[in-house]
Design an enzyme around this catalytic site. Structure first.
Site, PDB file in Angstrom:
ATOM      1  CG  HIS A  99      -1.985  -0.944   1.235  1.00 45.04           C
ATOM      2  ND1 HIS A  99      -2.941  -1.008   0.449  1.00 45.04           N
ATOM      3  CD2 HIS A  99      -2.093  -2.153   2.194  1.00 45.04           C
ATOM      4  CE1 HIS A  99      -3.724  -1.967   0.803  1.00 45.04           C
ATOM      5  NE2 HIS A  99      -3.352  -2.763   1.709  1.00 45.04           N
ATOM      6  CG  HIS A 109      -2.648  -9.684  -3.468  1.00 47.09           C
ATOM      7  ND1 HIS A 109      -3.423 -10.698  -4.633  1.00 47.09           N
ATOM      8  CD2 HIS A 109      -2.395 -10.722  -2.355  1.00 47.09           C
ATOM      9  CE1 HIS A 109      -3.444 -11.959  -4.091  1.00 47.09           C
ATOM     10  NE2 HIS A 109      -2.850 -11.753  -2.862  1.00 47.09           N
ATOM     11  CG  ASN A 111      -1.131 -16.414  -2.531  1.00 47.67           C
ATOM     12  OD1 ASN A 111      -1.600 -17.516  -3.001  1.00 47.67           O
ATOM     13  ND2 ASN A 111      -0.864 -16.343  -1.092  1.00 47.67           N
ATOM     14  CG  HIS A 148      -2.635  -6.716 -18.147  1.00 46.46           C
ATOM     15  ND1 HIS A 148      -3.340  -8.115 -17.873  1.00 46.46           N
ATOM     16  CD2 HIS A 148      -3.268  -5.935 -17.554  1.00 46.46           C
ATOM     17  CE1 HIS A 148      -4.343  -7.601 -16.871  1.00 46.46           C
ATOM     18  NE2 HIS A 148      -4.137  -6.432 -16.752  1.00 46.46           N
ATOM     19  N   GLY A 262      -4.884 -19.704  11.691  1.00 45.44           N
ATOM     20  CA  GLY A 262      -3.475 -19.016  11.119  1.00 45.44           C
ATOM     21  C   GLY A 262      -3.283 -17.615  12.228  1.00 45.44           C
ATOM     22  NE  ARG A 263       1.920 -13.586  14.814  1.00 44.59           N
ATOM     23  CZ  ARG A 263       2.191 -12.086  14.505  1.00 44.59           C
ATOM     24  NH1 ARG A 263       2.044 -11.885  13.127  1.00 44.59           N
ATOM     25  NH2 ARG A 263       2.678 -11.367  15.226  1.00 44.59           N
TER      26      ARG A 263
END
Length: 312
Positions: A99, A109, A111, A148, A262-263
């Site tokens: 951010h 983002h 992952n 892209h 999870g945390r």
């Protein structure tokens, strides 16, 4: 487990990816440092969270590694695979959200992840997933085309049909259904991927992970010194509300983390540190703020656009 599956290689790659991204984004920021916070999970496994706050470029940047195990896959992981309900599992991945301070720099983002599920009285089933997406507040065609094009290069070794498939999947996934509105300008998304065998599937995950920095870094470098005022900052905080809505209502990764014990601090580091909600606010027609939804937050073939000042 299949003898061709090399979990240790995935583990090593993910830790190295986290190290590389933290080093490069700290250098790009120029003043902030990632604070490392290791944690363990009572049910099995743990992780390493790294967060940069209040830097020169990034208001908050989180880059997390996790490797967890459990006796039962949570509902978010079996929604599309009901045959795996109740299976033991192992999951590892790197997840990051950045951010920036400047409203002209998009939030982004990424992952990449690896799962192994072991149903009772059945052999293990493994798969990869991941992707990256871009959430601008003020749009630039140059940035979208560069983003892209880099996504297309990440997919190129695996066939010409893969990029349009993963782009469409990303457009479908990062969509606020309750508003019928895209979260951003898309990118890549894939899940449950194992059809091509371990080596090729792992290579795809690595290619996606390795292409995030060349996709996002040049955009940050181009935009982070752009002058802005209270109007742009106010709009950025308002639009960040959409990011919060998606992550808390629709994001399967957030749900998986919470449902699997999870945390919480590491899971919710994806949320922006400052955000503003307004009741039924609409931008004035013909403004850069209205252009975001009227032009940029639309499904389009960004590779077909004509950028003004970036190289192929």
């Amino acid at each position: 487990m299949n003898t061709d599956v090399d979990e240790s290689a995935v583990h090593t790659y993910l830790l190295g990816l986290q190290d590389t991204l933290c080093r490069e984004f700290a250098a790009l920021d120029g003043s902030g440092e990632f604070i490392s916070d290791s944690w363990t999970r009572e049910a099995g496994g743990g992780g390493r969270s790294r967060v940069l706050t209040n830097g020169r470029v990034f208001e908050q940047a989180g880059i997390n590694f996790s490797h967890v195990t459990g006796d039962t896959l949570p509902p978010s992981a079996t929604a599309n695979r009901p045959e795996l309900a109740g299976a033991r599992f192992e999951a590892m991945g790197v997840s990051l959200v950045l951010h920036p301070h400047n409203p002209y720099v998009p939030t982004s983002h990424a992952n990449v992840r690896f799962f192994v599920a072991t149903p009772e009285d059945a052999p293990p089933i493994w798969w990869f997933g991941g992707g990256f997406d871009l959430t601008p507040y003020y749009g630039f065609i140059d940035d979208c085309v560069h983003w892209h094009r880099t996504a297309e290069r990440a997919c190129a070794p695996f066939g010409a049909a893969l990029y349009p498939h993963l782009k469409t999947w990303c457009d479908d996934y990062f969509h606020l259904k309750h508003r019928d509105e895209p979260r951003g300008v898309g990118g890549l998304f894939f899940d449950d991927h194992n059809a091509d065998g371990f080596a090729s599937s792992f290579a795809l995950m690595q290619s996606v992970g390795d292409h995030f920095l060349p996709a996002y870094g040049p955009i940050v470098s181009r935009r982070h010194d752009t002058p802005y005022g209270e109007r742009e900052r106010d709009f950025q905080l308002y639009r960040r509300g959409r990011y919060v809505e998606f992550n808390l209502v629709w994001d399967r990764g957030t749900l998986f983390g919470l449902q699997s014990g999870g945390r919480t601090e590491s899971i919710l580091m994806s949320l922006p540190p400052n955000v503003r909600f307004r009741y039924n606010w609409q931008p004035e027609a013909g403004t850069p703020e209205s252009e975001l939804t009227e032009y940029y937050l639309q499904r389009r073939d960004w590779l077909g656009e004509n950028p003004s000042n970036i190289q192929p």
